[in-house]
Structure formats: structure tokens, C-alpha cells
Design an enzyme around this catalytic site. Structure first.
Site, PDB file in Angstrom:
ATOM      1  N   GLY A  12      66.279 -59.607  -4.116  1.00 21.32           N
ATOM      2  CA  GLY A  12      66.979 -57.832  -4.343  1.00 21.32           C
ATOM      3  C   GLY A  12      65.740 -57.357  -4.875  1.00 21.32           C
ATOM      4  N   ASP A  55      72.518 -57.679 -10.917  1.00 23.99           N
ATOM      5  CA  ASP A  55      73.441 -59.097 -11.092  1.00 23.99           C
ATOM      6  C   ASP A  55      73.668 -59.387 -12.289  1.00 23.99           C
ATOM      7  OD1 ASP A  55      73.643 -58.534  -8.088  1.00 23.99           O
ATOM      8  OD2 ASP A  55      73.227 -60.156  -7.763  1.00 23.99           O
ATOM      9  N   ARG A 108      77.095 -59.804  -6.667  1.00 22.55           N
ATOM     10  CA  ARG A 108      77.206 -60.694  -6.389  1.00 22.55           C
ATOM     11  C   ARG A 108      78.594 -61.903  -5.897  1.00 22.55           C
ATOM     12  NH1 ARG A 108      71.644 -62.731  -3.282  1.00 22.55           N
ATOM     13  NH2 ARG A 108      72.468 -61.594  -1.555  1.00 22.55           N
TER      14      ARG A 108
HETATM   15  O1  F6P Z   1      71.325 -59.282  -5.751  1.00 24.98           O
HETATM   16  C1  F6P Z   1      71.021 -58.571  -6.069  1.00 24.98           C
HETATM   17  C2  F6P Z   1      72.106 -57.857  -4.977  1.00 24.98           C
HETATM   18  O2  F6P Z   1      71.763 -56.598  -5.024  1.00 24.98           O
HETATM   19  C3  F6P Z   1      73.527 -58.591  -5.312  1.00 24.98           C
HETATM   20  O3  F6P Z   1      74.079 -57.690  -5.832  1.00 24.98           O
HETATM   21  C4  F6P Z   1      74.280 -57.505  -3.689  1.00 24.98           C
HETATM   22  O4  F6P Z   1      75.384 -58.599  -3.012  1.00 24.98           O
HETATM   23  C5  F6P Z   1      72.368 -58.005  -2.263  1.00 24.98           C
HETATM   24  O5  F6P Z   1      71.732 -57.981  -4.018  1.00 24.98           O
HETATM   25  C6  F6P Z   1      72.601 -57.706  -1.924  1.00 24.98           C
HETATM   26  O6  F6P Z   1      71.139 -58.043  -0.983  1.00 24.98           O
HETATM   27  P1  F6P Z   1      70.443 -57.573   0.370  1.00 24.98           P
HETATM   28  O7  F6P Z   1      69.497 -56.556  -0.243  1.00 24.98           O
HETATM   29  O8  F6P Z   1      69.896 -58.780   0.944  1.00 24.98           O
HETATM   30  O9  F6P Z   1      71.387 -56.489   0.874  1.00 24.98           O
END
Ligand code: F6P
Length: 343
Positions: free
Chosen positions: A10, A127, A171
Site C-alpha cells: 500500500g 500502520d 490493519r
Molecule cells: O497497510 C496499509 C493499509 O492502508 C491498511 O491500513 C489497510 O488495511 C490496507 O492497507 C488496505 O489495503 P488495500 O490498499 O489493498 O485496499
């Protein structure tokens, strides 16, 4: 020397600051830096371009990553590993700097340990869940965004005498919820590390109402679970909310349950991807810049399999094996501070 950089997982504010720092430091030594597109996928597909000094001009305050990112896992099959190694040789890479969260750093560890690829890592994630470092960059910006949102929600919650539930990311850990909640003056903060009893949450909110404080702010982390003895979620609902790859929805369920139990009007705000966007704070720009410089120096010193880290105010290095062996859970001391203000 030819150093590759990739950003995986991310995105978060500060990635461009780290890229800029590596390129600018390498430029002093006339070392070539290659930008790999879209995380590990770019190395498997050979999507790479040289990063000149001009390429990183003006990117320091920009959110996201100029390289693009993905959650592609290069170890998912033999074919991908083969292509990655082939491209590594064809590009004549001396080393790779991987800027990533838990997933990308785990892949970096395995490619170093099992395939002896010379890799140095930089931890990033909103996170703040990576072991071995006090902070990851991106976290401070996310906390600042959450704090600003809670400040704004206070006035509307107060005007309408409502409970405002604010769902935040993080997360499987409660760092963003706890820091954002403390900074924003939340009345209840729910984190994955402490399964919550809905009866206690409602009791606190009702007591506030009885005491004449007719509004409340509840911050809930996306992976905060109700205590097993007071689980108000159906099993289908739980499955939808707590998917490992896409958490989200506990805020909505919680607001409904609070309203049902207390009869206080409740609303929910899911902050979502806003927490990952936009310009990094000064703290994150500086941390990312220090990480970038240190990672470059570690490459020069051939400190393979290591990750840069901040401990106290010192930039150090830790073995990747230690950094990714488990998630860094919310510090109990921080939770204790948050708890003082519940109710
Ligand atoms: O790890 C960063 C984060 O934003 C988390 O806080 C969240 O659960 C996740 O990534 C969301 O992931 P994606 O971008 O794959 O939807």
C-alpha cells in the site's frame, strides 16, 4: 554501481521523499539508480527506468509514489522468481533497495536468505506495525489526518448530541486508532489488541450523556473485534468485515449496535484511503529522507538482509529476519494513556 529501488504494498506519504533521498545521495557518488515500476511486479516484467536527478525534482511534498506500487508477490511461483533473477542480471544490478511494509519486506527477506540477492530494506506503512523500528514513515501523516477529522467531527457531534463512530485503518494493529484517538480527544478507542465489550462501551456513552456531555467520539480500528462473550456480529457479517486482505465495516456495525442499546443517535465516518493520501507531514518527510540516506550507505557497506530503523532518535539497522518475524502490536503504555480518557 547500479542500485535498483522499488516501492511495494500500500502506498503512503513519504515514499517520494525516500526515493529522492536515495537518488540525491547516489548522485554525489555518480552511482546509477534504477526505478522499478509497481513493486516486485516491475522486476518480474522488467519495467525499469533510470532515475536522474531531474526525475526526483519537486517530489518531496508529493504523496503516493512516482514509481507506482502493487501487492504482487514475486515468490508466488517458480516462473516469477526465474524472471526476476533473469532481469536482475540483465539490468546488472549491484543491489536493490526495497521500500515496503510487511508483505514486501517478507519477500525481501526470503529473496536474500533463499536466493542470496543483495537487498537492503526501508520500512514504510501508515500502520506502524513493523518490528525493530519505533516508527515507519506514513504513520505520522495518517495520525495527523485522523486527528484533523476527529476535530471536525467534534463540532457536528456536539451540535446534534450524537455519538460519532470513526473507523480508521491500521490493519491488525491499533497504532493509528490509539495515536489519532489520543490526539483528537476521543472518548472511547477500540483496538485489535483489546477485544471490546459492547456493554462497557454503551455504559460509558450513557454515563457521559447522564453527566451532561451529550455527545461522544468513538474511534474504532478496522480490525477491532467484539469480545467473544458479547459478540453482536453475525458470522456472515464478521466474514465480510474481517477479511485479511480487505478489512472494513466494523464502524457501521458498531454505530448501529450503540444506537440500538443506548437509544443515542449514532453516526459513522469511515476515513478509509484519505488516511494514505496527500502530502507527508514534516516528520514523515524527514524520517523518509533519513531512511533513504541510511539505506544508500548500507548498500555501500554491503549490509545485505538489513532494514533501516529509527530507535529513539537514532537511525540504525536491524536484520530483516527480526523485522518481519511478527507484527509490532500497539504498545501497552500507549493504550494505558488512551484508557485514562475513556468515558
Ligand atoms: O497497510 C496499509 C493499509 O492502508 C491498511 O491500513 C489497510 O488495511 C490496507 O492497507 C488496505 O489495503 P488495500 O490498499 O489493498 O485496499
Amino acid at each position: 554501481m547500479r542500485i535498483g529501488i522499488l516501492t511495494g504494498g500500500g502506498d503512503c506519504p513519504g515514499l517520494n521523499a525516500a526515493i529522492r533521498a536515495i537518488v540525491r545521495r547516489a548522485f554525489i557518488d555518480s552511482v546509477t539508480v534504477l526505478g522499478i515500476k509497481n513493486g516486485w511486479e516491475g522486476l518480474v516484467k522488467n519495467e525499469v527506468s533510470e532515475l536522474s536527478r531531474a526525475a526526483v525534482t519537486g517530489i518531496l511534498p508529493r504523496g503516493g509514489t512516482i514509481l507506482g506500487t502493487s501487492r504482487f508477490n514475486p515468490l508466488k511461483d517458480e516462473q516469477s522468481i526465474g524472471k526476476l533473477k533473469h532481469n536482475w542480471q540483465a539490468l546488472d544490478l549491484t543491489a536493490l533497495i526495497v521500500v515496503g511494509g510487511e508483505g514486501s519486506l517478507s519477500a525481501a527477506r526470503d529473496l536474500w536468505l533463499d536466493h542470496q540477492l543483495p537487498i537492503v530494506a526501508i520500512p514504510k506503512t501508515i500502520d506502524n506495525d513493523i518490528c525493530g523500528t519505533d516508527f515507519t514513515f506514513g504513520f505520522d501523516t495518517a495520525v495527523t489526518i485522523v486527528t484533523d477529522a476527529i476535530d471536525r467531527l467534534h463540532s457536528t457531534a456536539e451540535s446534534h448530541h450524537r455519538v460519532m463512530v470513526v473507523e480508521v485503518m491500521g490493519r491488525h494493529t491499533g497504532w493509528i486508532a490509539a495515536y489519532g484517538g489520543i490526539a483528537g480527544g476521543a472518548d472511547v478507542i477500540l483496538v485489535p489488541e483489546h477485544p471490546f465489550r459492547i456493554s462497557r462501551v454503551c455504559e460509558l456513552l450513557q454515563r457521559r450523556e447522564q453527566d451532561g456531555r451529550a455527545f461522544s467520539i468513538v474511534v474504532v480500528a478496522e480490525d477491532a473485534h467484539p469480545h467473544a462473550e458479547e459478540n453482536f456480529l453475525g458470522s456472515d457479517q464478521s466474514q465480510t468485515i474481517f477479511r485479511h486482505d480487505r478489512l472494513g465495516g466494523i464502524g457501521e456495525a458498531l454505530a448501529l449496535e450503540i444506537e440500538r442499546c443506548t437509544a443515542i443517535q449514532s453516526r459513522v465516518t469511515k476515513l478509509g484511503y484519505v488516511q494514505r493520501g496527500g502530502s507527508p507531514t514534516a516528520f514523515d518527510r524527514i524520517l523518509a529522507t533519513r531512511f533513504g540516506i541510511k539505506a544508500y550507505e548500507m548498500v555501500r557497506a554491503e549490509r545485505w538482509g538489513q532494514m533501516v530503523a529509527v530507535r529513539g532518535n537514532k537511525i540504525e539497522s536491524v536484520p530483516l529476519t527480526e523485522a518481519v518475524c511478527e507484527l509490532k502490536r500497539l504498545d501497552e503504555e500507549i493504550y494505558g494513556v488512551a484508557e485514562v480518557f475513556f468515558g
